[in-house]
Design an enzyme around this catalytic site. Structure first.
Site, PDB file in Angstrom:
ATOM      1  N   ASN A 156       0.791  -1.235   0.000  1.00  0.00           N
ATOM      2  CA  ASN A 156       0.000   0.000   0.000  1.00  0.00           C
ATOM      3  C   ASN A 156       0.820   1.280   0.000  1.00  0.00           C
ATOM      4  O   ASN A 156       0.303   2.338   0.313  1.00  0.00           O
ATOM      5  CB  ASN A 156      -0.955   0.030   1.198  1.00  0.00           C
ATOM      6  CG  ASN A 156      -1.974  -1.095   1.122  1.00  0.00           C
ATOM      7  OD1 ASN A 156      -2.213  -1.638   0.051  1.00  0.00           O
ATOM      8  ND2 ASN A 156      -2.554  -1.447   2.244  1.00  0.00           N
ATOM      9  N   CYS A 157       2.107   1.195  -0.316  1.00  0.00           N
ATOM     10  CA  CYS A 157       2.932   2.403  -0.388  1.00  0.00           C
ATOM     11  C   CYS A 157       2.904   2.928  -1.807  1.00  0.00           C
ATOM     12  O   CYS A 157       3.300   2.229  -2.738  1.00  0.00           O
ATOM     13  CB  CYS A 157       4.383   2.110  -0.002  1.00  0.00           C
ATOM     14  SG  CYS A 157       4.646   2.044   1.763  1.00  0.00           S
TER      15      CYS A 157
END
Lengths: 108, 116, 94
Positions: A106-107
């Site tokens: 999720n970066c």
């Protein structure tokens, strides 16, 4: 030194083959990011590698990276300023890249 | 604001369950109160000693064991489903509570969402 | 190896309606091959019909941590699974 060539990495700098990771490889990846690894870095790298072996995932986001470090190593290290200083940019991404882990999902 | 995510689908069958887990972790990342309830075939997520080399997927058991570290509040397993699948506290992941009456649980959260 | 009348290949979890349908359709001399989510059945009391030989794909059993439940089940790998399909007169893929 021909035998110390950096193994193949993807377009974001993550190792194509996690098995090629060694501490020397970590230092080379870090150098490419202008980071010189010291004891404080190695503590986090070691933490991340243990985390991966237990949970088969990288901490999915920066916030969860900070939480996981805090849980394992306490508030002194588990805070975003400390980790930002050690691993500039997006700390979770930078640290996982150096530790030979997959990209946090999720970066951005 | 508290959220209960219900997983009633078996492990490894579809990606829906993993997406539910991602959602739980994301809520926890922002310090939102989130808990997980496993019902039906979903309780099999919690079984110990999953060895996934042969199916080339990451171990759900290992992924799930990160939940308390990320701040997921609680994990519940429906008692009747556990009995059906031979699951007890001993052969389930640490930190799971058995819920005798899971339909009661559904009413205790401001938002309950089923996965998949 | 003795011939199989009908080989039922099931990949649905025990909760799935098609799994229920499959169990109802088993006849003496048939064999049941469990794959993917269907292997969860070996942890339940659903598949203990003495007239039916039960096979389960080993990789799927191990992935779900069910090796301890497999005492009455024949675990097969992919090549053995192909052999089973060759032995069967009919196959139903549920």
């Amino acid at each position: 030194m021909a035998d110390l060539e950096t193994p193949a990495r993807n377009n974001e700098g993550f190792l194509e083959n996690a098995h090629e990771w060694t501490p020397e490889v970590a230092s080379m990846i870090a150098e490419a990011d202008q980071i010189s690894l010291g004891e404080k870095h190695w503590e986090i790298i070691e933490f991340l590698r243990i985390f991966y072996s237990k949970h088969e995932m990288s901490p999915p986001s920066n916030r969860l990276f900070v939480k996981a470090v805090k849980e394992a190593l306490g508030e002194d290290r588990g805070n975003s300023i400390y980790l930002m200083q050690l691993f500039p940019g997006t700390p979770a991404k930078t640290a996982c890249r150096i530790a030979g882990l997959p990209r946090p999902t999720n970066c951005l | 604001m508290s959220t209960l995510i219900v997983i009633d689908q078996p492990p490894y069958g579809t990606w829906a369950g993993r997406e539910a887990l991602d959602m739980a972790f994301s809520l926890a990342a922002f310090d939102q109160s989130v808990s997980l309830l496993f019902t039906g075939a979903g309780v099999n997520w919690l079984r110990k000693s999953q060895k996934t080399d042969g199916i080339e997927q990451k171990s759900i058991e290992k992924n799930l064991s990160a939940a308390p570290i990320f701040g997921v509040k609680a994990m519940f397993a429906e008692a009747s489903a556990c009995a059906r699948y031979g699951l007890t506290i001993e052969n389930m992941l640490a930190g799971v509570a058995i819920a005798e009456n899971s339909s009661n649980l559904l009413h205790q959260y401001s938002h309950t969402a089923f996965s998949g | 190896m003795k011939p199989i009348a009908t080989l039922h290949i099931l990949n649905k979890a025990p909760e799935h309606s098609r799994s229920v349908e499959c169990m109802r359709s088993l006849r003496a001399g048939d064999a049941l091959l469990l794959t993917e989510s269907a292997v969860l059945a070996i942890a339940t009391t659903d598949v203990h019909d003495p007239n039916t030989t039960v096979y389960a794909l080993k990789a799927d059993v191990l992935a779900r941590g069910l090796d301890d439940c497999a005492s009455e089940t024949h675990l097969v790998d992919f090549p053995a699974m192909v052999d089973l399909t060759a032995q069967a007169q009919n196959i139903i893929s549920w």
